[in-house]
Design a protein around this motif. Structure first.
Motif, mmCIF file in Angstrom:
data_model
loop_
_atom_site.group_PDB
_atom_site.id
_atom_site.type_symbol
_atom_site.label_atom_id
_atom_site.label_comp_id
_atom_site.label_asym_id
_atom_site.label_seq_id
_atom_site.Cartn_x
_atom_site.Cartn_y
_atom_site.Cartn_z
ATOM 1 N N ASN A 38 52.283 48.376 65.301
ATOM 2 C CA ASN A 38 52.518 49.798 65.019
ATOM 3 C C ASN A 38 51.214 50.587 65.034
ATOM 4 O OD1 ASN A 38 55.281 50.923 64.381
ATOM 5 N ND2 ASN A 38 55.371 48.923 63.378
ATOM 6 N N GLN A 39 50.134 50.017 64.481
ATOM 7 C CA GLN A 39 48.841 50.706 64.487
ATOM 8 C C GLN A 39 48.329 50.905 65.910
ATOM 9 O OE1 GLN A 39 46.325 48.257 61.996
ATOM 10 N NE2 GLN A 39 47.166 49.119 60.094
ATOM 11 N N ILE A 40 48.431 49.870 66.719
ATOM 12 C CA ILE A 40 47.948 49.942 68.096
ATOM 13 C C ILE A 40 48.761 50.960 68.893
ATOM 14 C CG2 ILE A 40 47.778 48.651 70.271
ATOM 15 C CD1 ILE A 40 47.086 46.167 68.466
ATOM 16 N N ILE A 41 50.062 50.899 68.779
ATOM 17 C CA ILE A 41 50.922 51.846 69.501
ATOM 18 C C ILE A 41 50.685 53.262 68.979
ATOM 19 C CG2 ILE A 41 53.322 52.534 69.909
ATOM 20 C CD1 ILE A 41 53.941 49.428 69.900
ATOM 21 N N GLY A 42 50.561 53.409 67.656
ATOM 22 C CA GLY A 42 50.293 54.718 67.069
ATOM 23 C C GLY A 42 48.979 55.304 67.547
ATOM 24 N N ASP A 43 47.927 54.477 67.630
ATOM 25 C CA ASP A 43 46.638 54.957 68.130
ATOM 26 C C ASP A 43 46.765 55.468 69.559
ATOM 27 O OD1 ASP A 43 45.308 54.408 65.783
ATOM 28 O OD2 ASP A 43 44.390 52.545 66.505
ATOM 29 N N TYR A 44 47.530 54.758 70.370
ATOM 30 C CA TYR A 44 47.695 55.205 71.751
ATOM 31 C C TYR A 44 48.496 56.506 71.813
ATOM 32 C CZ TYR A 44 48.698 55.676 76.606
ATOM 33 O OH TYR A 44 48.790 56.206 77.862
ATOM 34 N N VAL A 45 49.616 56.555 71.119
ATOM 35 C CA VAL A 45 50.497 57.728 71.169
ATOM 36 C C VAL A 45 49.813 58.959 70.567
ATOM 37 C CG1 VAL A 45 52.658 58.698 70.244
ATOM 38 C CG2 VAL A 45 52.639 56.406 71.233
ATOM 39 N N ASP A 46 49.132 58.792 69.433
ATOM 40 C CA ASP A 46 48.534 59.921 68.726
ATOM 41 C C ASP A 46 47.163 60.327 69.248
ATOM 42 O OD1 ASP A 46 50.729 60.065 67.049
ATOM 43 O OD2 ASP A 46 49.786 58.920 65.434
ATOM 44 N N ILE A 108 38.697 66.680 64.008
ATOM 45 C CA ILE A 108 37.403 66.142 63.574
ATOM 46 C C ILE A 108 37.534 64.662 63.243
ATOM 47 C CG2 ILE A 108 35.621 66.214 61.766
ATOM 48 C CD1 ILE A 108 35.457 68.495 63.888
ATOM 49 N N LYS A 109 38.546 64.299 62.488
ATOM 50 C CA LYS A 109 38.728 62.886 62.135
ATOM 51 C C LYS A 109 38.922 62.033 63.389
ATOM 52 C CE LYS A 109 41.257 59.576 59.360
ATOM 53 N NZ LYS A 109 40.411 58.572 59.917
ATOM 54 N N MET A 110 39.826 62.453 64.270
ATOM 55 C CA MET A 110 40.104 61.696 65.490
ATOM 56 C C MET A 110 38.860 61.604 66.375
ATOM 57 S SD MET A 110 43.882 63.202 66.510
ATOM 58 C CE MET A 110 43.598 62.867 68.219
ATOM 59 N N TYR A 111 38.219 62.723 66.596
ATOM 60 C CA TYR A 111 37.086 62.792 67.519
ATOM 61 C C TYR A 111 35.920 61.947 67.012
ATOM 62 C CZ TYR A 111 34.446 65.109 71.255
ATOM 63 O OH TYR A 111 33.734 65.392 72.387
ATOM 64 N N PHE A 112 35.623 62.067 65.720
ATOM 65 C CA PHE A 112 34.513 61.303 65.174
ATOM 66 C C PHE A 112 34.824 59.814 65.183
ATOM 67 C CE2 PHE A 112 32.708 65.237 64.436
ATOM 68 C CZ PHE A 112 31.446 65.129 63.878
ATOM 69 N N ASP A 113 36.041 59.435 64.805
ATOM 70 C CA ASP A 113 36.428 58.023 64.832
ATOM 71 C C ASP A 113 36.367 57.471 66.255
ATOM 72 O OD1 ASP A 113 36.884 58.099 62.108
ATOM 73 O OD2 ASP A 113 39.070 58.082 62.273
#
Length: 176
Positions: A38-46, A108-113
């Motif tokens: 779920n984390q891997i799929i969520g990272d891709y989708v989001d 900001i959270k997404m871009y920095f991560d």
């Protein structure tokens, strides 16, 4: 009572070597294979699909530090301002179709991560916002990130910033 998130049962095949690697990773993280998937799929989708479509380039931390160290502080500030003045607003409109403080904070959270600029901690209340950033890029990294954040807040939200800058951290505050 807290409503449960809706889930679906999906069955699909994956390469045996990927399955072994995923099971090992899940065990190392002390989470279930289901949670990891779920984390891997969520990272891709989001995130990842938008980063790919937007044309984001990922560079190693060492490569980024080498570029930072090759430039003087004035040039770094100019580059940070240029990127911060364009990318956040364009990405937010591309991803969420609307400029809000919540979408800015998510960006900001997404871009920095994703880009490896550092770890961010965000506090938003009715009257102000604070973005705390911890990185391992040294003073020149702080110069770049300060310029990036100041330009991002100004161009995207139309707000002036107050900053606290140190060797490996930065706090950016602004009124809403």
């Amino acid at each position: 009572m807290v409503p449960k998130k809706k889930t679906s049962i999906v069955t699909f095949r994956i390469n045996h070597d990927y399955e072994k690697a995923l099971r090992k990773l899940a065990e190392e993280k002390k989470i279930t294979l289901n949670t990891l998937a779920n984390q891997i799929i969520g990272d891709y989708v989001d995130l990842n699909r938008y980063m790919e479509k937007f044309g984001t380039v990922v560079i190693s931390k060492e490569g980024f530090e080498t570029m930072l160290n090759a430039l003087d502080e004035k040039e770094l500030a100019k580059i940070g301002s240029s990127i911060g003045g364009k990318v956040p607003k364009e990405f937010i409109l591309f991803r969420w179709k609307e400029i809000t403080i919540e979408n800015f904070a998510q960006f900001i959270k997404m871009y920095f991560d994703h880009c490896g600029y550092g770890r961010s901690d965000i506090e938003v209340n009715e009257s102000s916002s604070s973005f705390s950033i911890r990185h391992d890029l040294g003073w020149k990294g702080s110069v770049f990130l300060k310029s990036f954040m100041d330009a991002a807040v100004q161009s995207t939200l139309g707000r002036p910033c107050e900053d606290i800058v140190s060797e490996n951290s930065l706090v950016v505050r602004f009124r809403i």
